[in-house]
Motif scaffolding. Structure first.
Motif, short mmCIF file in Angstrom:
data_model
loop_
_atom_site.label_atom_id
_atom_site.label_comp_id
_atom_site.label_asym_id
_atom_site.label_seq_id
_atom_site.Cartn_x
_atom_site.Cartn_y
_atom_site.Cartn_z
N LEU A 6 18.90 -21.27 2.67
CA LEU A 6 18.93 -22.86 2.70
C LEU A 6 18.77 -23.88 3.92
O LEU A 6 18.90 -23.09 4.87
CB LEU A 6 20.30 -23.43 2.66
N THR A 7 17.86 -24.57 4.12
CA THR A 7 17.61 -25.28 5.17
C THR A 7 18.77 -25.93 5.38
O THR A 7 18.93 -27.07 4.50
CB THR A 7 16.32 -25.86 5.32
N SER A 8 18.59 -26.49 6.38
CA SER A 8 19.61 -28.17 6.89
C SER A 8 18.63 -29.43 6.77
O SER A 8 18.71 -30.53 7.02
CB SER A 8 20.30 -28.02 8.26
N ARG A 167 28.08 -38.52 5.88
CA ARG A 167 27.69 -38.37 6.50
C ARG A 167 26.95 -37.42 7.71
O ARG A 167 26.69 -37.97 8.76
CB ARG A 167 28.26 -39.84 7.61
N LEU A 168 28.00 -36.87 6.80
CA LEU A 168 27.77 -35.86 7.76
C LEU A 168 27.12 -34.34 7.85
O LEU A 168 25.68 -34.00 6.68
CB LEU A 168 29.52 -34.30 7.69
N PRO A 169 26.40 -33.46 9.12
CA PRO A 169 25.66 -32.92 8.72
C PRO A 169 25.99 -31.86 8.79
O PRO A 169 27.17 -30.74 8.59
CB PRO A 169 24.71 -32.72 10.36
N TYR A 173 23.65 -22.25 6.03
CA TYR A 173 25.06 -21.10 5.22
C TYR A 173 26.04 -22.27 4.65
O TYR A 173 26.28 -22.66 5.28
CB TYR A 173 25.69 -20.40 6.41
N ARG A 174 25.51 -22.75 3.51
CA ARG A 174 26.10 -23.19 2.87
C ARG A 174 26.56 -22.68 1.16
O ARG A 174 26.83 -23.44 0.36
CB ARG A 174 25.78 -24.85 2.32
N CYS A 191 28.81 -28.58 9.75
CA CYS A 191 28.68 -28.71 11.72
C CYS A 191 29.29 -29.33 12.38
O CYS A 191 28.61 -29.35 13.77
CB CYS A 191 27.23 -28.46 12.26
N GLY A 192 29.52 -30.70 11.66
CA GLY A 192 29.99 -31.70 12.71
C GLY A 192 30.96 -31.62 12.74
O GLY A 192 32.38 -31.78 12.73
#
Length: 312
Positions: A6-8, A167-169, A173-174, A191-192
């Motif tokens: 998975l990508t961000s 609003r969070l990045p 790895y999710r 990650c934020g």
């Protein structure tokens, strides 16, 4: 490997991993899950059906029971179908929008459920302390308005949760170690800076539960004061028996959610699968037991349900 690929992206996909450490037992765990859910649906739909059909049950108390049944059907339906897809078919992925939608509706139904329990306590207070004025103080229209206020409160308090998460990045790895998108579990995937999210996720349910339990405690304090003024012990028992079902439902409803909220925030030493099982039991056990409790303890409802069962 699916989780690591998975990508961000701006619309991330999450993986719901079920119950960590008990993946091999998912099929067996699905048996009580599905049984509890089916019993819950049957019980709550029976309450809705009987109250809608019987003109004599078109009273504030039974209108509140119908509201309670609707929140329990909605709350359990938010999580059980997806959990069973994970257990049976290994369908673990869920989109960001799907995750936030599930989280929002689950929290709204939980807050609404709590508001209805407060209104039920007020209903018992009026019935015991002002029996001759009960029909004028609590009308069906007034109960409906109180239900609408509870719904508006739930939406306004819960809405910031998904908006703040939006609003969070999120990291590449999710994988969420849960059967559904629980707020704290999703926050951990970011990650934020999640301090605001973690604080709101703890304070919001505690404020709702704390306020509602205070109002319920005040209602029962006034009820006990009124009952103690009655000289007849038989009248004592009769008055308090009308509250038994509501007290049982409150204990079943508030104990698991308080324990689950506090263990998520402070119980780092508790095994992950215990957290997950407790969170799921909160959404499964009260909806299954509450119609049974009210069916057993409320003679008028019990008789009407029995009449329809005998016709089948």
């Amino acid at each position: 490997m699916e989780a690591f690929n998975l990508t961000s992206s701006s619309t991330p996909t999450f993986i719901l991993n079920g119950i960590p450490g008990l993946e091999a037992a998912h099929i067996w765990i699905s048996i009580p899950f599905s049984m509890f859910y089916i019993i819950s649906l049957l019980g709550n739909f029976m309450v809705l059906f009987v109250v809608s059909k019987e003109q004599t049950l078109h009273k504030p108390m039974y209108l509140l029971l119908c509201m309670l049944a609707l929140t329990e059907i909605g709350g359990s339906t938010c999580i059980v179908p997806k959990a069973l897809c994970i257990f049976w078919f290994d369908f673990k992925s869920i989109t960001m929008d799907g995750c936030l939608t599930q989280m929002f509706f689950l929290s709204v139904f939980a807050a609404m459920h709590s508001a209805i329990l407060v209104t039920m306590a007020f209903d018992r207070y009026v019935a015991i302390c002002y029996p001759l004025r009960y029909g004028t103080i609590l009308t069906n229209t007034r109960i409906a308005k109180l239900g609408l206020v509870g719904l508006i409160r739930a939406v306004l308090l819960v809405l910031p949760e998904p908006l703040l998460l939006r609003r969070l990045p999120f990291c590449a790895y999710r994988v969420i170690p849960h059967t559904y998108c629980e707020h704290n579990a999703v926050v951990k995937m970011s990650c934020g800076d999640t301090r605001i999210n973690r604080t709101y996720g703890l304070v919001m349910p505690l404020v709702i539960i704390g306020l509602d339990l205070t109002l319920i405690g005040l209602s029962y304090g006034l009820i006990i004061t009124a009952v103690l003024r009655i000289s007849s012990k038989k009248a004592h028992r009769k008055a308090l028996n009308t509250c038994t079902a509501h007290i049982c439902v409150m204990m079943i409803s508030y104990t698991p959610i308080l324990f689950s909220t506090l263990t998520y925030s402070f119980g780092q030493g508790i095994a992950a699968h215990v957290h997950i099982l407790l969170a799921n039991l909160y959404c499964l056990v009260p909806p299954m037991l509450n119609p049974i409790i009210y069916g057993v303890k409320t003679k008028e409802l019990r008789d009407k349900v029995g009449k329809y069962i005998c016709r089948m």
